[in-house]
Structure formats: C-alpha cells, structure tokens
Write a protein that holds these residues in place. Sequence first.
Motif, short mmCIF file in Angstrom:
data_model
loop_
_atom_site.label_atom_id
_atom_site.label_comp_id
_atom_site.label_asym_id
_atom_site.label_seq_id
_atom_site.Cartn_x
_atom_site.Cartn_y
_atom_site.Cartn_z
N VAL A 1 49.30 27.61 -12.20
CA VAL A 1 50.30 28.61 -11.83
C VAL A 1 49.79 29.39 -10.61
O VAL A 1 48.65 29.86 -10.58
CB VAL A 1 50.57 29.56 -13.00
CG1 VAL A 1 51.60 30.62 -12.60
CG2 VAL A 1 51.08 28.78 -14.20
N GLY B 1 49.45 32.46 -7.87
CA GLY B 1 49.34 33.91 -8.00
C GLY B 1 50.65 34.61 -7.68
O GLY B 1 51.54 34.05 -7.02
N GLN B 2 50.76 35.83 -8.18
CA GLN B 2 51.99 36.60 -7.96
C GLN B 2 52.09 37.01 -6.49
O GLN B 2 51.14 37.49 -5.89
CB GLN B 2 51.99 37.85 -8.83
CG GLN B 2 53.27 38.66 -8.73
CD GLN B 2 53.27 39.83 -9.69
OE1 GLN B 2 52.31 40.01 -10.42
NE2 GLN B 2 54.32 40.61 -9.69
N GLY B 3 53.23 36.77 -5.96
CA GLY B 3 53.45 37.12 -4.56
C GLY B 3 53.64 38.61 -4.37
O GLY B 3 53.84 39.36 -5.33
N PRO B 4 53.57 39.08 -3.16
CA PRO B 4 53.76 40.52 -2.91
C PRO B 4 55.18 40.95 -3.21
O PRO B 4 56.12 40.15 -3.16
CB PRO B 4 53.44 40.65 -1.41
CG PRO B 4 53.71 39.28 -0.85
CD PRO B 4 53.36 38.30 -1.92
N ALA B 5 55.33 42.21 -3.56
CA ALA B 5 56.65 42.75 -3.88
C ALA B 5 57.53 42.75 -2.63
O ALA B 5 57.07 43.06 -1.53
CB ALA B 5 56.52 44.16 -4.43
#
Length: 234
Positions: A82, A84-88
């Motif tokens: 998975v 990583g979470q992308g920037p807001a």
Amino acid sequence: MRMGRLRGRFNATSLVAVAALVLAMSGGAYAAGKYVITSTKQIKPSVLAQLKGRTGPAGAKGANGAQGANGAQGAAGAQGAVGGQGPAGPGGPQGPAGPAGKNGENGKNGTTGFTRTLPTGATEKGSWTAQVDEGVSGGVASAPVSFVIPLEGPLDHEHVFFVKPEEASTLQCPGSAEAPEAAAGDLCVYASSMSGLLPDENGVIHNPGLEQTKAFSETGAGESGAFLLFQPEG
C-alpha cells in the motif's frame, strides 16, 4: 550438327557439372578404375569447394500462415504494498449559508443552587484559632466558629465534641485536625496544637444563641455556629 545440339542443351548448371566431372576425372582417373565415390567426404575439400554452385536468387515470398491459438493466461502477480498517504488537497470554497433552524422548546427552570441547610450525608469543614495576649491572667479566651451552611437545628451537649491534639479518634470523631471528619448529626472540633491554653471548666463548645448565663454553662452549638472557650494556663 552434333555440336550444335549439345550446345543447345548446355546451361550454367550443366557446365558446372561437366567441370566437376572433368576435374574429378583429371584428378583421380586412376582411382576411378578402383574406387566408387559414395560420399562427398571422399572428395578433397579444395576440389569440393570448387564444385559448389553460386547461391540462387531468393524465391518469392510465401503466403502468410494461419494465426495461432491464444496462449494460456498467466498467473496473477502478488499484490503490491500500500502506498503512503498523499498530501492533503487544497480546501474547497466555502459553501453558502444554510437556512436558519427552528427555535427549540423552552427548557425547564433551573435551581438557584442555594442550600438552605446542610444536606443529609454532607460534611461541612472549617478552621478556627484562639489567642490570648501575653501577660493576661485570669478570664477566658474565646474563638468563634461559623457554619457557612446552617444546620436544620441546634445541637445539644451530647452531639458536640472537642478533640485535643494527643487524643485518639473516636466513633463520633473518626478524623484528625489534618483530615477532620464527624459522624452524622455531630460536631467535632479538633485542636492541632495547644500552648498556654486549657479547655474551659464548663466545656469548650457553646451555643451562642442561648442566654449568656446558660450559654456559658451548657455545651452545644447553634444553627449558624458556636463559640469555643479556653482558660489561660497559670
């Protein structure tokens, strides 16, 4: 006439064959009488190289063959990790204000929080001090004790207790000067230290609501407080 007929039957391939035959006969005429050539390996390589003809022109391109059947589907690969979470992302524009809501029902009236008398099971605590000027002899020293929350009624001598610093806790007064406690319906006055004063001979705790003569002779407490009596030592 014979030569003409022969010439008409000769071509490039015939000439190479004749030349090969001539070479074979000239190089091994004697051997022809004793050996039979059954393989090209019996011919000298240099001679065999001279016997090879030139490469002919490429033939015409043949028709395309039929399309083959589709191959079997390969096995699915392992799922990747998975990411990583992308920037807001940037905030969107503010939406329009919604319609005003309906008025709610009126709430019930609250209590004032004022306590007229000390509730059952509650404990009221406070502090006190008594002092006599140096050089004064005779007479008494008094100290007032006020109740922030009044009692339902006065307390008689059976429900007021004075605890000296050296005295142990009792059933009516299970606490101490540092952590005062009292049984239900009782008043306990704790002394953390006493120097130069003695409890009055008529008792320490008195009801200020009584007549002066009776108040000084009987112990007890009033609804709003009490006063403490001590005698100077010596």
